[in-house]
Design a protein around this motif. Structure first.
Motif, PDB file in Angstrom:
ATOM      1  N   LEU A  29       0.829  -1.206   0.000  1.00  0.00           N
ATOM      2  CA  LEU A  29       0.000   0.000   0.000  1.00  0.00           C
ATOM      3  C   LEU A  29       0.865   1.257   0.000  1.00  0.00           C
ATOM      4  N   LEU A  30       1.918   1.272   0.804  1.00  0.00           N
ATOM      5  CA  LEU A  30       2.807   2.437   0.854  1.00  0.00           C
ATOM      6  C   LEU A  30       3.518   2.652  -0.486  1.00  0.00           C
ATOM      7  N   VAL A  31       3.922   1.595  -1.151  1.00  0.00           N
ATOM      8  CA  VAL A  31       4.570   1.709  -2.471  1.00  0.00           C
ATOM      9  C   VAL A  31       3.585   2.274  -3.486  1.00  0.00           C
ATOM     10  N   LEU A  32       2.347   1.785  -3.477  1.00  0.00           N
ATOM     11  CA  LEU A  32       1.333   2.293  -4.410  1.00  0.00           C
ATOM     12  C   LEU A  32       1.048   3.775  -4.157  1.00  0.00           C
ATOM     13  N   ILE A  33       0.968   4.172  -2.902  1.00  0.00           N
ATOM     14  CA  ILE A  33       0.752   5.586  -2.573  1.00  0.00           C
ATOM     15  C   ILE A  33       1.935   6.417  -3.056  1.00  0.00           C
ATOM     16  N   GLY A  34       3.143   5.911  -2.871  1.00  0.00           N
ATOM     17  CA  GLY A  34       4.340   6.611  -3.340  1.00  0.00           C
ATOM     18  C   GLY A  34       4.343   6.793  -4.850  1.00  0.00           C
ATOM     19  N   MET A  35       3.957   5.752  -5.592  1.00  0.00           N
ATOM     20  CA  MET A  35       3.914   5.862  -7.057  1.00  0.00           C
ATOM     21  C   MET A  35       2.857   6.875  -7.493  1.00  0.00           C
ATOM     22  N   TYR A  36       1.695   6.844  -6.858  1.00  0.00           N
ATOM     23  CA  TYR A  36       0.638   7.797  -7.191  1.00  0.00           C
ATOM     24  C   TYR A  36       1.109   9.229  -6.932  1.00  0.00           C
ATOM     25  N   ASN A  37       1.697   9.452  -5.767  1.00  0.00           N
ATOM     26  CA  ASN A  37       2.186  10.788  -5.434  1.00  0.00           C
ATOM     27  C   ASN A  37       3.288  11.244  -6.386  1.00  0.00           C
ATOM     28  N   SER A  38       4.110  10.325  -6.840  1.00  0.00           N
ATOM     29  CA  SER A  38       5.170  10.650  -7.800  1.00  0.00           C
ATOM     30  C   SER A  38       4.575  11.116  -9.129  1.00  0.00           C
ATOM     31  N   ILE A  39       3.536  10.444  -9.575  1.00  0.00           N
ATOM     32  CA  ILE A  39       2.870  10.847 -10.825  1.00  0.00           C
ATOM     33  C   ILE A  39       2.240  12.232 -10.656  1.00  0.00           C
ATOM     34  N   ILE A  40       1.569  12.441  -9.545  1.00  0.00           N
ATOM     35  CA  ILE A  40       0.935  13.745  -9.285  1.00  0.00           C
ATOM     36  C   ILE A  40       1.981  14.854  -9.242  1.00  0.00           C
ATOM     37  N   SER A  41       3.096  14.585  -8.586  1.00  0.00           N
ATOM     38  CA  SER A  41       4.174  15.576  -8.493  1.00  0.00           C
ATOM     39  C   SER A  41       4.689  15.950  -9.881  1.00  0.00           C
ATOM     40  N   THR A  42       4.897  14.964 -10.722  1.00  0.00           N
ATOM     41  CA  THR A  42       5.404  15.215 -12.077  1.00  0.00           C
ATOM     42  C   THR A  42       4.359  15.936 -12.916  1.00  0.00           C
ATOM     43  N   LYS A  43       3.102  15.573 -12.744  1.00  0.00           N
ATOM     44  CA  LYS A  43       2.023  16.254 -13.475  1.00  0.00           C
ATOM     45  C   LYS A  43       1.956  17.723 -13.074  1.00  0.00           C
ATOM     46  N   ASN A  44       2.144  18.006 -11.795  1.00  0.00           N
ATOM     47  CA  ASN A  44       2.146  19.397 -11.332  1.00  0.00           C
ATOM     48  C   ASN A  44       3.335  20.180 -11.877  1.00  0.00           C
ATOM     49  N   LYS A  45       4.478  19.520 -12.049  1.00  0.00           N
ATOM     50  CA  LYS A  45       5.637  20.190 -12.663  1.00  0.00           C
ATOM     51  C   LYS A  45       5.322  20.592 -14.100  1.00  0.00           C
ATOM     52  N   VAL A  46       4.606  19.733 -14.816  1.00  0.00           N
ATOM     53  CA  VAL A  46       4.221  20.046 -16.193  1.00  0.00           C
ATOM     54  C   VAL A  46       3.318  21.281 -16.200  1.00  0.00           C
ATOM     55  N   ALA A  47       2.332  21.300 -15.321  1.00  0.00           N
ATOM     56  CA  ALA A  47       1.414  22.444 -15.264  1.00  0.00           C
ATOM     57  C   ALA A  47       2.154  23.725 -14.884  1.00  0.00           C
ATOM     58  N   GLU A  48       3.060  23.628 -13.924  1.00  0.00           N
ATOM     59  CA  GLU A  48       3.830  24.805 -13.494  1.00  0.00           C
ATOM     60  C   GLU A  48       4.726  25.318 -14.619  1.00  0.00           C
ATOM     61  N   SER A  49       5.371  24.413 -15.339  1.00  0.00           N
ATOM     62  CA  SER A  49       6.274  24.857 -16.402  1.00  0.00           C
ATOM     63  C   SER A  49       5.497  25.433 -17.581  1.00  0.00           C
ATOM     64  N   PHE A  50       4.261  24.961 -17.830  1.00  0.00           N
ATOM     65  CA  PHE A  50       3.459  25.577 -18.881  1.00  0.00           C
ATOM     66  C   PHE A  50       3.019  26.973 -18.450  1.00  0.00           C
ATOM     67  N   SER A  51       2.785  27.141 -17.164  1.00  0.00           N
ATOM     68  CA  SER A  51       2.443  28.459 -16.647  1.00  0.00           C
ATOM     69  C   SER A  51       3.590  29.442 -16.878  1.00  0.00           C
ATOM     70  N   ALA A  52       4.831  28.950 -16.763  1.00  0.00           N
ATOM     71  CA  ALA A  52       5.994  29.814 -17.032  1.00  0.00           C
ATOM     72  C   ALA A  52       6.014  30.238 -18.496  1.00  0.00           C
ATOM     73  N   ILE A  53       5.685  29.311 -19.387  1.00  0.00           N
ATOM     74  CA  ILE A  53       5.605  29.647 -20.818  1.00  0.00           C
ATOM     75  C   ILE A  53       4.535  30.709 -21.021  1.00  0.00           C
ATOM     76  N   ASP A  54       3.398  30.503 -20.402  1.00  0.00           N
ATOM     77  CA  ASP A  54       2.283  31.436 -20.541  1.00  0.00           C
ATOM     78  C   ASP A  54       2.672  32.846 -20.089  1.00  0.00           C
ATOM     79  N   THR A  55       3.443  32.939 -19.019  1.00  0.00           N
ATOM     80  CA  THR A  55       3.887  34.233 -18.511  1.00  0.00           C
ATOM     81  C   THR A  55       4.795  34.937 -19.518  1.00  0.00           C
ATOM     82  N   VAL A  56       5.736  34.204 -20.076  1.00  0.00           N
ATOM     83  CA  VAL A  56       6.649  34.794 -21.055  1.00  0.00           C
ATOM     84  C   VAL A  56       5.887  35.200 -22.319  1.00  0.00           C
ATOM     85  N   LEU A  57       4.944  34.357 -22.734  1.00  0.00           N
ATOM     86  CA  LEU A  57       4.140  34.703 -23.913  1.00  0.00           C
ATOM     87  C   LEU A  57       3.322  35.964 -23.651  1.00  0.00           C
TER      88      LEU A  57
END
Length: 187
Positions: A29-57
Motif C-alpha cells: 500500500l505504501l509503495v502504491l501511494i508513493g507511485m501515485y504521489n510521484s505521478i501527481i508531483s510530475t504532473k504538477n511540474k508540467v502544469a507549473e512549467s506551462f504556466s511559465a511559458i504562458d507568462t513569457v508569452l
C-alpha cells in the motif's frame, strides 16, 4: 477439549497469517501511494512549467501593441502587415492547449518577421530608438520562450515516461492519467 485445541490452533494460525501478510500488505500500500504521489508531483511540474511559458508569452503579447504603435507613429508602414500582426496576436492570446499555442505562436512569429524585414526599407524606423528597444526586447523574449519551452518539454518527457513505464503505468491507468502534449514551435 479437542474442540478447544482446534480453536487454539486456528487462532494461532490466524495470528501467524496476520503477522506475515500484514506487513506485506502495508508495504504494498505504501509503495502504491508513493507511485501515485510521484505521478501527481510530475504532473504538477508540467502544469507549473506551462504556466511559465504562458507568462513569457504574455510579456511578448504586451510588447506587440507598443511595437505596432511605434511603427504607425514613425512612418507610413504597410497597414496590411500591421493588421496581420494584430490578428496573429489575438489568435495567440486565445490559444488553450500547447498544440494550439504552438500553431498560433508560429503564425505570430511569421508576422513579426515580416515586420522586421519590411522595417529594413524604412531608414527613419531603423534609427528610431523606441523601435530598436522594442526589437531588442522581443528578441530577448524569444530566447526566454525557447528556454521555458525546453523546460516544459523536459517535464512532459518525464511525466509521459512515468505514466508509460511499469509499474507506475498501472497506477496511471487506474486513475486515468493521460499523456501531456509537447509545446512545439517552428524555427
Amino acid at each position: 477439549m479437542l474442540k478447544t485445541i482446534r480453536i487454539s490452533y486456528f487462532i494461532i494460525f490466524f495470528v501467524m497469517l496476520l503477522i506475515i501478510i500484514g506487513p506485506v500488505l502495508v508495504i504494498t500500500l505504501l509503495v502504491l501511494i508513493g507511485m501515485y504521489n510521484s505521478i501527481i508531483s510530475t504532473k504538477n511540474k508540467v502544469a507549473e512549467s506551462f504556466s511559465a511559458i504562458d507568462t513569457v508569452l504574455q510579456n511578448r503579447y504586451d510588447l506587440i501593441p507598443n511595437l505596432v504603435n511605434t511603427i504607425k507613429g514613425s512612418t507610413n508602414f504597410e497597414s496590411s502587415t500591421l493588421e496581420k500582426v494584430v490578428e496573429a496576436r489575438a489568435k495567440a492570446m486565445q490559444a488553450g492547449t500547447p498544440a494550439e499555442h504552438g500553431e498560433a505562436e508560429n503564425m505570430l512569429t511569421g508576422a513579426l518577421k515580416s515586420i522586421f524585414a519590411l522595417a529594413e526599407s524604412y531608414p527613419d524606423l531603423k534609427s528610431n530608438q523606441n523601435f530598436l528597444s522594442l526589437q531588442s526586447e522581443l528578441a530577448d523574449t524569444e530566447n526566454k520562450i525557447q528556454a521555458a519551452r525546453r523546460f516544459y518539454n523536459g517535464n512532459v518527457v518525464e511525466y509521459n515516461t512515468k505514466i508509460q513505464t511499469v509499474p507506475t503505468n498501472i497506477i496511471a491507468k487506474m486513475f486515468s492519467f493521460v499523456e501531456s502534449e509537447f509545446f512545439e514551435l517552428g524555427e
